[in-house]
Design a protein around this motif. Structure first.
Motif, PDB file in Angstrom:
ATOM      1  N   GLY A 117       0.828  -1.197   0.000  1.00  0.00           N
ATOM      2  CA  GLY A 117       0.000   0.000   0.000  1.00  0.00           C
ATOM      3  C   GLY A 117       0.865   1.251   0.000  1.00  0.00           C
ATOM      4  O   GLY A 117       2.090   1.184  -0.107  1.00  0.00           O
ATOM      5  N   THR A 120      -1.950   0.009   9.284  1.00  0.00           N
ATOM      6  CA  THR A 120      -1.575   1.229   8.582  1.00  0.00           C
ATOM      7  C   THR A 120      -0.215   1.732   9.048  1.00  0.00           C
ATOM      8  O   THR A 120       0.311   1.293  10.068  1.00  0.00           O
ATOM      9  CB  THR A 120      -2.613   2.343   8.822  1.00  0.00           C
ATOM     10  N   PHE A 136      -1.549   5.452   5.620  1.00  0.00           N
ATOM     11  CA  PHE A 136      -1.810   4.567   4.487  1.00  0.00           C
ATOM     12  C   PHE A 136      -1.857   3.125   4.981  1.00  0.00           C
ATOM     13  O   PHE A 136      -1.205   2.786   5.963  1.00  0.00           O
ATOM     14  CB  PHE A 136      -0.687   4.670   3.442  1.00  0.00           C
ATOM     15  N   VAL A 137      -2.597   2.274   4.244  1.00  0.00           N
ATOM     16  CA  VAL A 137      -2.583   0.845   4.576  1.00  0.00           C
ATOM     17  C   VAL A 137      -1.247   0.266   4.122  1.00  0.00           C
ATOM     18  O   VAL A 137      -0.698   0.662   3.098  1.00  0.00           O
ATOM     19  CB  VAL A 137      -3.753   0.057   3.935  1.00  0.00           C
ATOM     20  N   ASP A 189      -2.495  -2.909   0.228  1.00  0.00           N
ATOM     21  CA  ASP A 189      -3.774  -2.430  -0.307  1.00  0.00           C
ATOM     22  C   ASP A 189      -4.623  -3.525  -0.942  1.00  0.00           C
ATOM     23  O   ASP A 189      -5.812  -3.360  -1.137  1.00  0.00           O
ATOM     24  CB  ASP A 189      -3.592  -1.243  -1.258  1.00  0.00           C
ATOM     25  N   ARG A 190      -4.000  -4.658  -1.277  1.00  0.00           N
ATOM     26  CA  ARG A 190      -4.782  -5.787  -1.777  1.00  0.00           C
ATOM     27  C   ARG A 190      -3.944  -7.065  -1.770  1.00  0.00           C
ATOM     28  O   ARG A 190      -2.724  -7.014  -1.680  1.00  0.00           O
ATOM     29  CB  ARG A 190      -5.347  -5.521  -3.171  1.00  0.00           C
TER      30      ARG A 190
END
Length: 151
Positions: free
Chosen positions: A25, A102, A117-118, A121-122
């Motif tokens: 991320g 995060t 921010f993470v 992110d996926r």
């Protein structure tokens, strides 16, 4: 030497083995795809048991507790010189359920503004042919080791 510990989650779908990889991320990776995916992993202190660190990092980055029969893989050295200790484990999870912790960083650069921010992110499942394109090239030997062990 800096060290990371991680877990390579895999599942068998018929004759194919699939690997669960994560995409980093934060603003630096938004437009990057191939060659930046990774096994879920993170740094640990020398007094922490590496496998415990790998399990903790997986939970922090993916949001899922994991347990079972861990298969120790041979460590790799990443481009920056960091040693990565990794264990494979068979399992399944829905990438849609991914919930990462995060981190904070100054963004935009030199703005003096801190943003959150993470870390991941996926995540997604990849067959070998797609995994070797997506994953950081220095981590490909982890996939190769597991494929050999499962053969």
């Amino acid at each position: 030497m800096r060290q990371s510990a991680g877990l390579l989650l895999y599942r068998k779908t018929g004759p194919e083995v699939e690997f669960f990889l994560i995409h980093p991320g934060g603003p630096l990776f938004v437009k990057k795809d191939l060659g930046v995916w990774s096994v879920p992993k993170g740094e640990f202190e020398n007094d922490e048991e590496p496998l415990h660190a790998a399990i903790r990092e997986f939970e922090e980055e993916v949001g899922t507790k994991i347990d079972g029969d861990f298969i120790e893989l041979q460590p790799i050295i990443q481009k920056g010189g960091k040693k990565v200790l990794c264990w494979a484990i068979e399992g399944d999870l829905d990438p849609e359920t991914l919930k990462s912790n995060t981190f904070e960083m100054q963004w935009p650069p030199k703005s003096g503004k801190m943003q959150s921010f993470v870390e991941v992110d996926r995540g997604d499942w990849f067959v070998y042919e797609k995994a070797i394109l997506a994953i950081k090239d220095r981590q490909i030997p982890l996939l190769d080791q597991l494929v050999t062990l499962l053969a």
